[in-house]
Motif scaffolding. Structure first.
Motif, PDB file in Angstrom:
ATOM      1  N   ASP A  24     -10.320   6.734 -31.939  1.00  0.00           N
ATOM      2  CA  ASP A  24     -10.702   7.799 -31.015  1.00  0.00           C
ATOM      3  C   ASP A  24      -9.527   8.754 -30.914  1.00  0.00           C
ATOM      4  O   ASP A  24      -8.522   8.456 -30.270  1.00  0.00           O
ATOM      5  N   CYS A  25      -9.629   9.896 -31.566  1.00  0.00           N
ATOM      6  CA  CYS A  25      -8.507  10.836 -31.630  1.00  0.00           C
ATOM      7  C   CYS A  25      -8.556  11.898 -30.535  1.00  0.00           C
ATOM      8  O   CYS A  25      -7.841  12.894 -30.612  1.00  0.00           O
ATOM      9  N   GLY A  26      -9.367  11.707 -29.554  1.00  0.00           N
ATOM     10  CA  GLY A  26      -9.425  12.649 -28.436  1.00  0.00           C
ATOM     11  C   GLY A  26      -8.224  12.462 -27.531  1.00  0.00           C
ATOM     12  O   GLY A  26      -7.330  11.648 -27.785  1.00  0.00           O
ATOM     13  N   PRO A  27      -8.182  13.228 -26.438  1.00  0.00           N
ATOM     14  CA  PRO A  27      -7.058  13.080 -25.512  1.00  0.00           C
ATOM     15  C   PRO A  27      -7.075  11.705 -24.830  1.00  0.00           C
ATOM     16  O   PRO A  27      -8.125  11.080 -24.703  1.00  0.00           O
ATOM     17  N   ILE A  28      -5.917  11.258 -24.403  1.00  0.00           N
ATOM     18  CA  ILE A  28      -5.816   9.973 -23.700  1.00  0.00           C
ATOM     19  C   ILE A  28      -6.529  10.108 -22.360  1.00  0.00           C
ATOM     20  O   ILE A  28      -6.322  11.072 -21.622  1.00  0.00           O
ATOM     21  N   ARG A  29      -7.379   9.145 -22.048  1.00  0.00           N
ATOM     22  CA  ARG A  29      -8.160   9.226 -20.813  1.00  0.00           C
ATOM     23  C   ARG A  29      -8.593   7.828 -20.373  1.00  0.00           C
ATOM     24  O   ARG A  29      -8.547   6.880 -21.149  1.00  0.00           O
ATOM     25  N   ILE A  30      -9.033   7.766 -19.125  1.00  0.00           N
ATOM     26  CA  ILE A  30      -9.627   6.550 -18.562  1.00  0.00           C
ATOM     27  C   ILE A  30     -11.126   6.793 -18.480  1.00  0.00           C
ATOM     28  O   ILE A  30     -11.564   7.865 -18.053  1.00  0.00           O
ATOM     29  N   GLU A  31     -11.909   5.829 -18.895  1.00  0.00           N
ATOM     30  CA  GLU A  31     -13.361   5.970 -18.830  1.00  0.00           C
ATOM     31  C   GLU A  31     -13.810   5.939 -17.373  1.00  0.00           C
ATOM     32  O   GLU A  31     -13.556   4.973 -16.653  1.00  0.00           O
ATOM     33  N   GLU A  32     -14.471   7.001 -16.948  1.00  0.00           N
ATOM     34  CA  GLU A  32     -14.913   7.112 -15.548  1.00  0.00           C
ATOM     35  C   GLU A  32     -15.908   6.020 -15.182  1.00  0.00           C
ATOM     36  O   GLU A  32     -15.794   5.394 -14.123  1.00  0.00           O
ATOM     37  N   GLU A  33     -16.887   5.810 -16.051  1.00  0.00           N
ATOM     38  CA  GLU A  33     -17.969   4.874 -15.727  1.00  0.00           C
ATOM     39  C   GLU A  33     -17.467   3.443 -15.592  1.00  0.00           C
ATOM     40  O   GLU A  33     -17.990   2.676 -14.793  1.00  0.00           O
ATOM     41  N   MET A  34     -16.451   3.125 -16.355  1.00  0.00           N
ATOM     42  CA  MET A  34     -15.907   1.765 -16.305  1.00  0.00           C
ATOM     43  C   MET A  34     -15.341   1.456 -14.916  1.00  0.00           C
ATOM     44  O   MET A  34     -15.522   0.368 -14.385  1.00  0.00           O
ATOM     45  N   VAL A  35     -14.675   2.440 -14.340  1.00  0.00           N
ATOM     46  CA  VAL A  35     -14.071   2.251 -13.017  1.00  0.00           C
ATOM     47  C   VAL A  35     -15.105   2.458 -11.916  1.00  0.00           C
ATOM     48  O   VAL A  35     -15.194   1.680 -10.959  1.00  0.00           O
ATOM     49  N   ALA A  36     -15.918   3.509 -12.056  1.00  0.00           N
ATOM     50  CA  ALA A  36     -16.859   3.859 -10.980  1.00  0.00           C
ATOM     51  C   ALA A  36     -17.958   2.825 -10.807  1.00  0.00           C
ATOM     52  O   ALA A  36     -18.554   2.743  -9.730  1.00  0.00           O
ATOM     53  N   ASN A  37     -18.250   2.026 -11.807  1.00  0.00           N
ATOM     54  CA  ASN A  37     -19.311   1.020 -11.693  1.00  0.00           C
ATOM     55  C   ASN A  37     -18.792  -0.368 -11.344  1.00  0.00           C
ATOM     56  O   ASN A  37     -19.569  -1.307 -11.266  1.00  0.00           O
ATOM     57  N   ASP A  38     -17.490  -0.502 -11.149  1.00  0.00           N
ATOM     58  CA  ASP A  38     -16.923  -1.796 -10.776  1.00  0.00           C
ATOM     59  C   ASP A  38     -17.262  -2.088  -9.310  1.00  0.00           C
ATOM     60  O   ASP A  38     -17.051  -1.244  -8.429  1.00  0.00           O
ATOM     61  N   GLN A  39     -17.764  -3.267  -9.055  1.00  0.00           N
ATOM     62  CA  GLN A  39     -18.211  -3.626  -7.703  1.00  0.00           C
ATOM     63  C   GLN A  39     -17.063  -3.665  -6.703  1.00  0.00           C
ATOM     64  O   GLN A  39     -17.243  -3.358  -5.522  1.00  0.00           O
ATOM     65  N   ARG A  40     -15.855  -4.005  -7.144  1.00  0.00           N
ATOM     66  CA  ARG A  40     -14.705  -4.036  -6.233  1.00  0.00           C
ATOM     67  C   ARG A  40     -14.343  -2.630  -5.771  1.00  0.00           C
ATOM     68  O   ARG A  40     -13.918  -2.426  -4.640  1.00  0.00           O
ATOM     69  N   ILE A  41     -14.514  -1.640  -6.641  1.00  0.00           N
ATOM     70  CA  ILE A  41     -14.249  -0.244  -6.270  1.00  0.00           C
ATOM     71  C   ILE A  41     -15.359   0.258  -5.356  1.00  0.00           C
ATOM     72  O   ILE A  41     -15.105   0.916  -4.341  1.00  0.00           O
ATOM     73  N   LEU A  42     -16.611  -0.039  -5.736  1.00  0.00           N
ATOM     74  CA  LEU A  42     -17.759   0.419  -4.938  1.00  0.00           C
ATOM     75  C   LEU A  42     -17.769  -0.196  -3.540  1.00  0.00           C
ATOM     76  O   LEU A  42     -18.380   0.374  -2.615  1.00  0.00           O
ATOM     77  N   ALA A  43     -17.093  -1.313  -3.340  1.00  0.00           N
ATOM     78  CA  ALA A  43     -17.016  -1.909  -2.008  1.00  0.00           C
ATOM     79  C   ALA A  43     -16.121  -1.087  -1.089  1.00  0.00           C
ATOM     80  O   ALA A  43     -16.238  -1.155   0.130  1.00  0.00           O
ATOM     81  N   ARG A  44     -15.236  -0.268  -1.629  1.00  0.00           N
ATOM     82  CA  ARG A  44     -14.284   0.510  -0.823  1.00  0.00           C
ATOM     83  C   ARG A  44     -14.603   2.006  -0.792  1.00  0.00           C
ATOM     84  O   ARG A  44     -14.408   2.657   0.215  1.00  0.00           O
ATOM     85  N   VAL A  45     -15.030   2.560  -1.951  1.00  0.00           N
ATOM     86  CA  VAL A  45     -15.344   3.999  -2.008  1.00  0.00           C
ATOM     87  C   VAL A  45     -16.643   4.181  -2.782  1.00  0.00           C
ATOM     88  O   VAL A  45     -17.106   3.271  -3.471  1.00  0.00           O
ATOM     89  N   SER A  46     -17.216   5.380  -2.672  1.00  0.00           N
ATOM     90  CA  SER A  46     -18.456   5.641  -3.416  1.00  0.00           C
ATOM     91  C   SER A  46     -18.131   5.847  -4.902  1.00  0.00           C
ATOM     92  O   SER A  46     -16.992   6.135  -5.275  1.00  0.00           O
ATOM     93  N   GLY A  47     -19.155   5.730  -5.722  1.00  0.00           N
ATOM     94  CA  GLY A  47     -18.992   5.924  -7.155  1.00  0.00           C
ATOM     95  C   GLY A  47     -18.521   7.332  -7.493  1.00  0.00           C
ATOM     96  O   GLY A  47     -17.698   7.530  -8.392  1.00  0.00           O
ATOM     97  N   GLU A  48     -19.024   8.327  -6.741  1.00  0.00           N
ATOM     98  CA  GLU A  48     -18.621   9.716  -7.000  1.00  0.00           C
ATOM     99  C   GLU A  48     -17.163   9.954  -6.627  1.00  0.00           C
ATOM    100  O   GLU A  48     -16.444  10.674  -7.332  1.00  0.00           O
TER     101      GLU A  48
END
Length: 134
Positions: A24-48
């Protein structure tokens, strides 16, 4: 078992994408969906909210790592051009060591070892009929 590493139960594993990793030769990034769909994150903040935060992190990372891309590409381009130029110049100016004959051409019946003359021959199929002497 094996070499697979899994994070502890209360640890969120965030993978970086891009930058040449896994082709993957694009810019370095974190996948949004991977973090936003984690249940531990969703327990504290909304997916958006999580997506918005990750977009901000990605923008910050892109801003600070993008400035190195052009100098590195320039160095690679200069290296490739230098190697190409070196190859062309070696092909044009480099002369391999060859056996040089300093005497005259041998006439029929002369022996190059005795008379100090030169014999030239060719190895192609067009010379099979002849004896090889010119």
């Amino acid at each position: 078992m094996g070499n697979a590493w899994s994070p502890p139960p209360n640890c969120l594993q965030i993978e970086l994408r891009g930058g040449g990793k896994q082709c993957d030769c694009g810019p370095i990034r974190i996948e949004e969906e991977m973090v936003a769909n984690d249940q531990r994150i969703l327990a504290r903040v909304s997916g958006e909210e999580a997506r918005e935060y990750i977009r901000g992190v990605n923008a910050h990372v892109a801003k600070h790592t993008g400035k190195y891309r052009w100098p590195i590409c320039g160095c690679v381009a200069i290296f490739v051009l230098g190697a190409l130029l070196f190859g062309v110049m070696m092909g044009v100016f480099h002369e391999e060591k060859r056996l040089r004959c300093k005497g005259p051409l041998c006439e029929r019946g002369e022996d190059p070892l005795v008379d100090g003359c030169c014999i030239f021959w060719c190895c192609g199929t067009e010379m099979e009929e002849k004896d090889g002497r010119e």
